[in-house]
Scaffold this motif. Structure first.
Motif, PDB file in Angstrom:
ATOM      1  N   LEU A  64       1.059   4.662  -2.052  1.00  0.00           N
ATOM      2  CA  LEU A  64       2.064   4.212  -1.090  1.00  0.00           C
ATOM      3  C   LEU A  64       2.972   5.342  -0.621  1.00  0.00           C
ATOM      4  CD1 LEU A  64       3.110   0.753  -2.589  1.00  0.00           C
ATOM      5  CD2 LEU A  64       1.514   1.219  -0.728  1.00  0.00           C
ATOM      6  N   ASP A  65       3.230   6.304  -1.473  1.00  0.00           N
ATOM      7  CA  ASP A  65       4.128   7.405  -1.107  1.00  0.00           C
ATOM      8  C   ASP A  65       3.402   8.565  -0.436  1.00  0.00           C
ATOM      9  OD1 ASP A  65       6.190   5.971  -2.216  1.00  0.00           O
ATOM     10  OD2 ASP A  65       6.114   7.008  -4.152  1.00  0.00           O
ATOM     11  N   ARG A  87       6.206  -5.449  -1.107  1.00  0.00           N
ATOM     12  CA  ARG A  87       6.374  -3.993  -1.105  1.00  0.00           C
ATOM     13  C   ARG A  87       5.759  -3.377   0.160  1.00  0.00           C
ATOM     14  NH1 ARG A  87       5.078   0.175  -6.115  1.00  0.00           N
ATOM     15  NH2 ARG A  87       5.964   2.028  -5.082  1.00  0.00           N
ATOM     16  N   LYS A  91       7.712  -1.522   3.582  1.00  0.00           N
ATOM     17  CA  LYS A  91       7.394  -0.202   4.110  1.00  0.00           C
ATOM     18  C   LYS A  91       6.920  -0.266   5.567  1.00  0.00           C
ATOM     19  CE  LYS A  91       5.427   2.871   1.432  1.00  0.00           C
ATOM     20  NZ  LYS A  91       6.550   3.805   1.145  1.00  0.00           N
TER      21      LYS A  91
END
Length: 357
Positions: A64-65, A87, A91
């Motif tokens: 995800l990052d 989540r 984002k």
């Protein structure tokens, strides 16, 4: 957007590999990322099915990052899937999730609200509403071919729990949230809503665990519905067929969907191959041929839902690109979840339960 980059989350879900095949067949997808918390599973899937795959991860934060992608396909176990959806939505990522999205309607409501506030698309894998038989049935009902709809009926009976691994998380209420209704019956509740273009207003139900297996979710359920415009319907769902081979792919089925009205009826068996829709009408336009059958030849595609499953997923991608809404929305998932919750409440109390509009 020239092409969509998609991340598939959860590779051991019963439908995950089918979803991966659908993504690989879509010309709208130009790259796929994979995640599962089991590194061996990720490596095996990459090795065996690497077409379009641009990376595999067993660390969720790292994916995800460190990666940019437009759509997440959420295939976690039900009790974990809701948090994943929240989540991703946080984002700014569009999400299409396996049903029932979460193991609780309360969490699903928060997910729907979050997607709305964030301005991202939230879809649910109710692909059966994109089957050409279901779409034609909806058209006939909307065109008044069967008159004012007075009743509908669905049946979803499949192989007994003993053929389906009673130790699977699908038979654990804490993880799954429910049994036959939340796993398979939900598709048929959505089909009834879709064809009628109407919502369930109240439910009366009996649900029980009768298989004798060590599970804590319902394996048999019988539901009666009243829809918003007055039609009365029913659903019988159960893991009840004694003749089957073990496993998910070899399951046997006894199914039916039908709608009756003041001027006729439409009905079909969803497991028929090739699919056939039957219709009868006493309306003027049908006098020369009041009983008809519509036959459909579907392309053979090796993916989840076949050709109509691919069309369903690409309709979601078009919505992501700003062209319309998803073919089955988070709100659709929430209406089904609240109907199932009402069925559980009715079974526990012995009373009809209304569903707020």
């Amino acid at each position: 957007m020239d092409g969509i980059r998609v991340a598939l989350f959860g590779l051991t879900h019963p439908h995950a590999i089918g979803h991966l095949k659908t993504l690989q067949l879509s010309d709208m997808v130009n790259g796929i990322l994979l995640f599962d918390d089991d590194a061996r599973v990720v490596a095996d899937v990459q090795e065996e099915m690497g077409h379009k795959v641009q990376g595999g991860y067993d660390n969720l934060d790292e994916l995800l990052d460190g990666e940019a992608f437009e759509v997440g396909v959420a295939d976690f176990q039900n009790h974990l899937n809701g948090a994943l959806c929240l989540r991703l939505i946080g984002k700014g990522i569009h999400v299409i999730s396996e049903k029932p999205v979460s193991n609780s309607a309360e969490e699903l409501s928060r997910i729907v609200d979050a997607a709305s506030k964030q301005g991202v698309k939230l879809g649910v894998m109710y692909q059966n509403r994109y089957h050409p038989v279901a779409r034609e049935a909806r058209r006939l009902v909307a065109d008044g071919v069967i008159g004012r709809v007075t009743g509908c009926e669905a049946r979803m009976i499949t192989s007994q729990v003993r053929f389906r691994n009673p130790g699977h998380w699908l038979f654990d209420r804490r993880k799954a949230g429910g049994g036959i209704l939340s796993w398979l019956g939900c598709h048929y509740i959505d089909l009834l809503r879709y064809v009628l273009d109407d919502d369930v207003a109240e439910v009366a139900a009996i649900a029980d665990t009768l298989s004798g297996e060590d599970i804590d979710v319902e394996d048999v359920a019988s539901l009666a519905f009243r829809f918003g415009r007055g039609a009365i319907g029913s659903l019988h769902a159960g893991y009840q067929l004694a003749m089957s081979i073990p496993g998910y792919s070899g399951a046997t089925y006894d199914t039916f969907v039908g709608f009756r009205g003041t001027e006729g009826r439409v009905y079909w068996n969803p497991v028929d191959r090739p699919p056939v829709l039957h219709a009868e009408s006493a309306t003027g336009g049908w006098r020369a041929s009041p009983v008809r059958s519509f036959h459909f030849a579907l392309p053979e595609l090796d993916c989840y839902g076949g050709a109509f499953g691919l069309a369903f997923l690409e309709r979601f991608f078009h919505a992501v690109n700003g062209n319309g809404e998803p073919p089955a929305t988070g709100e659709d998932a929430l209406r089904v979840a609240r109907t199932i919750d009402a069925a559980y409440a009715s079974s526990e109390t012995g009373r009809r339960v209304a569903i707020p509009s």
